[in-house]
Design a protein around this motif. Structure first.
Motif, short mmCIF file in Angstrom:
data_model
loop_
_atom_site.label_atom_id
_atom_site.label_comp_id
_atom_site.label_asym_id
_atom_site.label_seq_id
_atom_site.Cartn_x
_atom_site.Cartn_y
_atom_site.Cartn_z
N VAL A 1 0.96 -1.11 0.01
CA VAL A 1 0.01 0.00 -0.06
C VAL A 1 1.02 1.34 -0.07
N LEU A 2 0.73 2.13 -0.88
CA LEU A 2 1.50 3.47 -1.14
C LEU A 2 0.56 4.41 -1.07
N ALA A 3 0.86 5.49 -0.02
CA ALA A 3 -0.04 6.59 -0.04
C ALA A 3 0.85 7.82 0.21
N TRP A 4 0.19 8.86 -0.07
CA TRP A 4 0.88 10.31 -0.17
C TRP A 4 0.02 11.34 -0.40
N PRO A 5 0.08 12.79 0.23
CA PRO A 5 -0.63 13.65 0.14
C PRO A 5 -0.46 14.28 -1.09
N GLY A 6 -1.90 14.67 -1.63
CA GLY A 6 -2.07 15.22 -2.90
C GLY A 6 -2.27 16.62 -2.85
N PRO A 7 -2.69 17.39 -4.17
CA PRO A 7 -3.28 18.65 -3.94
C PRO A 7 -4.73 18.70 -3.26
N ARG A 8 -5.42 17.78 -3.18
CA ARG A 8 -6.87 17.77 -2.85
C ARG A 8 -7.08 17.11 -1.27
N THR A 9 -5.67 16.83 -0.80
CA THR A 9 -5.67 16.14 0.35
C THR A 9 -5.95 17.36 1.69
N SER B 1 -2.02 3.92 -3.93
CA SER B 1 -1.90 2.91 -4.80
C SER B 1 -1.86 1.60 -3.97
N CYS B 2 -2.48 0.60 -4.34
CA CYS B 2 -2.62 -0.69 -3.63
C CYS B 2 -2.22 -1.74 -4.89
N ILE B 3 -0.88 -2.29 -4.56
CA ILE B 3 -0.39 -3.09 -5.60
C ILE B 3 -0.37 -4.69 -5.17
#
Length: 169
Positions: A50-58, A158-160
């Motif tokens: 599981v990959l996660a990161w803040p984005g512009p709409r977070t 993203s979940c891979i």
């Protein structure tokens, strides 16, 4: 390991590939990654993550879930494989590739056969690679709680290879 401008990478545990061609109707693409996408594949091929990161709409609250930085998570059972896998990076000219996925592309694809620019390069220590990139690597007994948390949040994620995740924990 990230590609410079004008190149894309394909990661593999096989150092003997000389030509990449779309495998057929099930997947009509040769897959590769740009510099932004590359960290998602700094893992053994079948490793669930599981990959996660803040984005512009977070939201501010959701940024707090990750302490406002990128996080990759795997299960404890995959740590040994992560530490011992021999992963290789193949470099390609980016011109035959186009982004796949909207609005945020998750891969680069070519619909024609392509040849690497040279022999594959060993990627090296994947833990050290994460550390140098400033990506927190979390070890969890199961990925499913984090999967559900990020899927319900405003984080980008993203979940891979989740089919390989431990469903019993």
């Amino acid at each position: 390991m990230r590609p410079p401008a004008g190149q894309v990478l394909h990661f593999s545990e096989d150092p003997h590939i000389t030509r990449f061609a779309p495998p057929g109707s099930l997947s009509p693409y040769v897959w590769a990654l740009n510099a932004e996408q590359a960290p998602a594949y700094w893992f053994p091929r079948d490793c669930p993550r599981v990959l996660a990161w803040p984005g512009p709409r977070t939201t501010v609250a959701d940024r707090g879930l990750l302490q406002d930085h990128r996080v990759h998570a795997i299960e404890y059972g995959w740590l040994g494989r992560l530490r011992t896998v021999l992963l290789y990076a193949y470099r390609f000219d980016a011109r035959p590739f186009r982004p796949l996925g909207t609005p945020d592309p998750y891969a680069m694809v070519a619909t024609e056969a392509v040849q690497p620019l040279g022999p594959p390069e060993p990627v090296g220590d994947l833990l050290a690679l994460h550390e140098r990139a400033g990506i927190e690597l979390r070890l969890l007994p199961s990925l499913w709680k984090l999967h559900d948390l990020v899927a319900a949040s405003s984080l980008q994620f993203s979940c891979i290879r989740m089919r390989n995740a431990d469903a019993s924990a």
